[in-house]
Design a protein around this motif. Structure first.
Motif, PDB file in Angstrom:
ATOM      1  N   GLY A  93       0.695  -1.529  -0.119  1.00  0.00           N
ATOM      2  CA  GLY A  93       0.080  -0.409   0.174  1.00  0.00           C
ATOM      3  C   GLY A  93       0.814   1.350  -0.059  1.00  0.00           C
ATOM      4  N   SER A  94       1.974   1.553   0.397  1.00  0.00           N
ATOM      5  CA  SER A  94       2.869   1.983   0.724  1.00  0.00           C
ATOM      6  C   SER A  94       3.372   2.907  -0.152  1.00  0.00           C
ATOM      7  CB  SER A  94       4.023   2.174   2.146  1.00  0.00           C
ATOM      8  OG  SER A  94       3.673   1.376   2.805  1.00  0.00           O
ATOM      9  N   ILE A  95       4.239   1.157  -1.342  1.00  0.00           N
ATOM     10  CA  ILE A  95       4.212   2.151  -2.734  1.00  0.00           C
ATOM     11  C   ILE A  95       3.200   2.488  -3.701  1.00  0.00           C
ATOM     12  CG2 ILE A  95       5.904   0.477  -4.902  1.00  0.00           C
ATOM     13  CD1 ILE A  95       6.851  -1.672  -2.791  1.00  0.00           C
ATOM     14  N   LEU A  96       2.338   1.697  -3.509  1.00  0.00           N
ATOM     15  CA  LEU A  96       1.603   2.559  -4.760  1.00  0.00           C
ATOM     16  C   LEU A  96       0.785   4.051  -4.113  1.00  0.00           C
ATOM     17  CD1 LEU A  96      -1.125  -0.418  -4.065  1.00  0.00           C
ATOM     18  CD2 LEU A  96       0.252   0.282  -6.419  1.00  0.00           C
ATOM     19  N   SER A  97       0.811   4.129  -2.969  1.00  0.00           N
ATOM     20  CA  SER A  97       0.148   5.530  -2.493  1.00  0.00           C
ATOM     21  C   SER A  97       2.013   6.797  -2.493  1.00  0.00           C
ATOM     22  CB  SER A  97       0.258   5.743  -0.787  1.00  0.00           C
ATOM     23  OG  SER A  97       0.102   7.268  -0.371  1.00  0.00           O
ATOM     24  N   ILE A  98       2.999   5.897  -2.520  1.00  0.00           N
ATOM     25  CA  ILE A  98       4.251   6.798  -3.356  1.00  0.00           C
ATOM     26  C   ILE A  98       4.009   6.938  -4.689  1.00  0.00           C
ATOM     27  CG2 ILE A  98       6.362   6.486  -3.737  1.00  0.00           C
ATOM     28  CD1 ILE A  98       6.660   5.523  -0.663  1.00  0.00           C
ATOM     29  N   SER A  99       3.822   6.080  -5.260  1.00  0.00           N
ATOM     30  CA  SER A  99       3.757   6.374  -6.554  1.00  0.00           C
ATOM     31  C   SER A  99       1.980   7.372  -7.071  1.00  0.00           C
ATOM     32  CB  SER A  99       3.022   5.183  -7.299  1.00  0.00           C
ATOM     33  OG  SER A  99       4.005   3.569  -7.136  1.00  0.00           O
ATOM     34  N   ALA A 100       1.200   6.870  -5.644  1.00  0.00           N
ATOM     35  CA  ALA A 100       0.360   8.481  -6.381  1.00  0.00           C
ATOM     36  C   ALA A 100       0.764   9.874  -6.632  1.00  0.00           C
ATOM     37  CB  ALA A 100      -1.108   8.155  -5.476  1.00  0.00           C
ATOM     38  N   SER A 101       1.845   9.600  -5.637  1.00  0.00           N
ATOM     39  CA  SER A 101       2.188  11.128  -5.394  1.00  0.00           C
ATOM     40  C   SER A 101       2.862  11.783  -5.892  1.00  0.00           C
ATOM     41  CB  SER A 101       2.569  10.866  -3.721  1.00  0.00           C
ATOM     42  OG  SER A 101       1.217  11.329  -3.254  1.00  0.00           O
ATOM     43  N   LEU A 102       3.640  10.302  -6.599  1.00  0.00           N
ATOM     44  CA  LEU A 102       4.695  10.972  -7.780  1.00  0.00           C
ATOM     45  C   LEU A 102       4.103  11.160  -8.978  1.00  0.00           C
ATOM     46  CD1 LEU A 102       7.593   8.576  -6.696  1.00  0.00           C
ATOM     47  CD2 LEU A 102       7.873  10.921  -6.312  1.00  0.00           C
ATOM     48  N   LEU A 103       2.872  10.574  -9.355  1.00  0.00           N
ATOM     49  CA  LEU A 103       1.978  11.030 -10.694  1.00  0.00           C
ATOM     50  C   LEU A 103       1.662  11.691 -10.547  1.00  0.00           C
ATOM     51  CD1 LEU A 103       1.327   7.448 -11.298  1.00  0.00           C
ATOM     52  CD2 LEU A 103       3.411   8.363 -12.755  1.00  0.00           C
ATOM     53  N   PHE A 104       0.386  11.965  -9.053  1.00  0.00           N
ATOM     54  CA  PHE A 104       0.709  13.638  -9.509  1.00  0.00           C
ATOM     55  C   PHE A 104       1.254  14.789  -9.737  1.00  0.00           C
ATOM     56  CE2 PHE A 104      -1.199  17.050  -6.563  1.00  0.00           C
ATOM     57  CZ  PHE A 104      -2.171  17.717  -7.145  1.00  0.00           C
ATOM     58  N   MET A 105       2.862  14.423  -8.763  1.00  0.00           N
ATOM     59  CA  MET A 105       3.236  15.436  -8.987  1.00  0.00           C
ATOM     60  C   MET A 105       3.853  15.469 -10.020  1.00  0.00           C
ATOM     61  SD  MET A 105       6.958  15.929  -7.038  1.00  0.00           S
ATOM     62  CE  MET A 105       7.808  14.233  -7.740  1.00  0.00           C
ATOM     63  N   ILE A 106       3.975  15.160 -10.851  1.00  0.00           N
ATOM     64  CA  ILE A 106       4.105  15.136 -12.643  1.00  0.00           C
ATOM     65  C   ILE A 106       3.488  15.213 -13.491  1.00  0.00           C
ATOM     66  CG2 ILE A 106       6.469  14.063 -12.052  1.00  0.00           C
ATOM     67  CD1 ILE A 106       5.325  11.638 -13.791  1.00  0.00           C
ATOM     68  N   ARG A 107       2.511  15.653 -13.351  1.00  0.00           N
ATOM     69  CA  ARG A 107       0.520  15.814 -13.549  1.00  0.00           C
ATOM     70  C   ARG A 107       0.243  14.600 -14.541  1.00  0.00           C
ATOM     71  NH1 ARG A 107       1.137  22.366 -14.893  1.00  0.00           N
ATOM     72  NH2 ARG A 107       1.394  22.704 -12.211  1.00  0.00           N
ATOM     73  N   PHE A 108       0.898  13.472 -14.469  1.00  0.00           N
ATOM     74  CA  PHE A 108       0.624  11.914 -15.005  1.00  0.00           C
ATOM     75  C   PHE A 108      -0.974  12.079 -14.540  1.00  0.00           C
ATOM     76  CE2 PHE A 108       0.181   7.476 -16.218  1.00  0.00           C
ATOM     77  CZ  PHE A 108       0.523   7.869 -17.758  1.00  0.00           C
ATOM     78  N   ILE A 109      -1.202  12.388 -14.087  1.00  0.00           N
ATOM     79  CA  ILE A 109      -3.362  11.642 -12.433  1.00  0.00           C
ATOM     80  C   ILE A 109      -3.112  13.096 -12.155  1.00  0.00           C
ATOM     81  CG2 ILE A 109      -2.892   9.384 -13.154  1.00  0.00           C
ATOM     82  CD1 ILE A 109      -2.328   9.593 -10.081  1.00  0.00           C
ATOM     83  N   GLY A 110      -4.402  13.189 -11.643  1.00  0.00           N
ATOM     84  CA  GLY A 110      -4.630  14.357 -10.988  1.00  0.00           C
ATOM     85  C   GLY A 110      -5.580  14.285  -9.858  1.00  0.00           C
ATOM     86  N   LEU A 111      -6.246  14.589  -9.320  1.00  0.00           N
ATOM     87  CA  LEU A 111      -6.675  14.589  -7.958  1.00  0.00           C
ATOM     88  C   LEU A 111      -8.364  13.431  -8.461  1.00  0.00           C
ATOM     89  CD1 LEU A 111      -6.399  16.538  -5.565  1.00  0.00           C
ATOM     90  CD2 LEU A 111      -5.145  15.175  -5.717  1.00  0.00           C
ATOM     91  N   ASP A 112      -8.388  12.518  -9.308  1.00  0.00           N
ATOM     92  CA  ASP A 112      -9.069  11.757  -9.582  1.00  0.00           C
ATOM     93  C   ASP A 112      -9.347  10.687  -9.259  1.00  0.00           C
ATOM     94  OD1 ASP A 112      -6.496  10.183 -10.630  1.00  0.00           O
ATOM     95  OD2 ASP A 112      -7.336  11.187 -12.783  1.00  0.00           O
ATOM     96  N   ALA A 113      -9.639   9.754  -9.657  1.00  0.00           N
ATOM     97  CA  ALA A 113     -10.745   8.143  -9.266  1.00  0.00           C
ATOM     98  C   ALA A 113      -9.412   7.429  -9.015  1.00  0.00           C
ATOM     99  CB  ALA A 113     -11.688   7.009  -9.828  1.00  0.00           C
TER     100      ALA A 113
END
Length: 232
Positions: A177-197
């Motif tokens: 879960g930590s690895i997935l959450s870290i991935s989410a933050s990094l992807l959001f930081m580079i704007r690959f994803i937003g605060l979405d689903a």
């Protein structure tokens, strides 16, 4: 002495579990929908109590984010001092960023107050400044705070997994879960994803793991005796 150490360890487990739940609850109530809306410059002022309540609960998160690794340090350091120290360090960093996030939130409220006085005369100026503050708040809340605290929990669960203080399926769940959450933050930081689903789905596993871990610590305490943790 051994019985005292055991009781102390059990108390630490229960308090840690309570802090986890308190952090989750505070995190839920720290959400400020009016700030996330498109017309936040106008509505923040008219919904001041909502903003202030969000700021208050966000500050309460500091107690959990900083308190959990500090409270567990005497126990975890007996198994791996460096990982335990790293967990405390990242927890403190998360606490600092939470305070920064609160400051930005209050600045957005102040901006809304000022806009209410000026009206539409300088709307572009307020929109630009507000946009910068919102981006900064998102980066602090969803990148800096999340990365720092999840890294603290990653080290936390590493020690739990090694020492078998809780079942390995539970600490292993926390690692994934930590690895997935870290991935989410990094992807959001580079704007690959937003605060979405996608962002939410990547963070759900660690959120539920923390809830289950909290309940486990309150009800079951540790698998191994705290006597071993403290006396070794």
């Amino acid at each position: 002495m051994l019985r005292s150490s055991t009781n102390s360890g059990r108390s630490s487990a229960v308090i840690t579990g309570v802090l986890f739940i308190a952090g989750i609850v505070a995190g839920i109530f720290s959400v400020v929908p009016v700030i996330d809306g498109a017309d936040y410059i106008v509505k923040a002022f008219t919904n001041e109590n909502q903003v202030l309540m969000g700021a208050f609960f966000q500050l309460l998160m500091v107690v959990s984010y900083v308190g959990i690794p500090i409270l567990m340090y005497p126990i975890l350091s007996k198994h791996n001092k460096y990982l335990a120290l790293g967990s405390v360090s990242f927890g403190i960093i998360a606490g600092v960023f939470i305070i920064i996030g609160v400051i930005i939130l209050l600045l957005l409220l102040t901006l809304s107050h000022e806009f209410a006085k000026v009206g539409i005369l300088d709307v572009s100026y307020f929109q630009t400044l507000g946009g910068l503050l919102k981006v900064g708040r998102d980066l602090v809340n969803h990148v800096a705070i999340t990365l720092a605290f999840v890294l603290a929990m990653l080290l936390f669960n590493c020690i739990f997994y090694q020492a078998k203080l809780v079942p390995r399926w539970l600490s292993g769940w926390g690692l994934i879960g930590s690895i997935l959450s870290i991935s989410a933050s990094l992807l959001f930081m580079i704007r690959f994803i937003g605060l979405d689903a996608t962002y939410m789905m990547l963070n759900i596993p660690i959120a539920f793991q923390q809830l289950v871990l909290a309940i486990w610590l309150i009800v079951k305490k540790f698998n191994t005796t705290v006597r071993d943790c403290v006396s070794n």
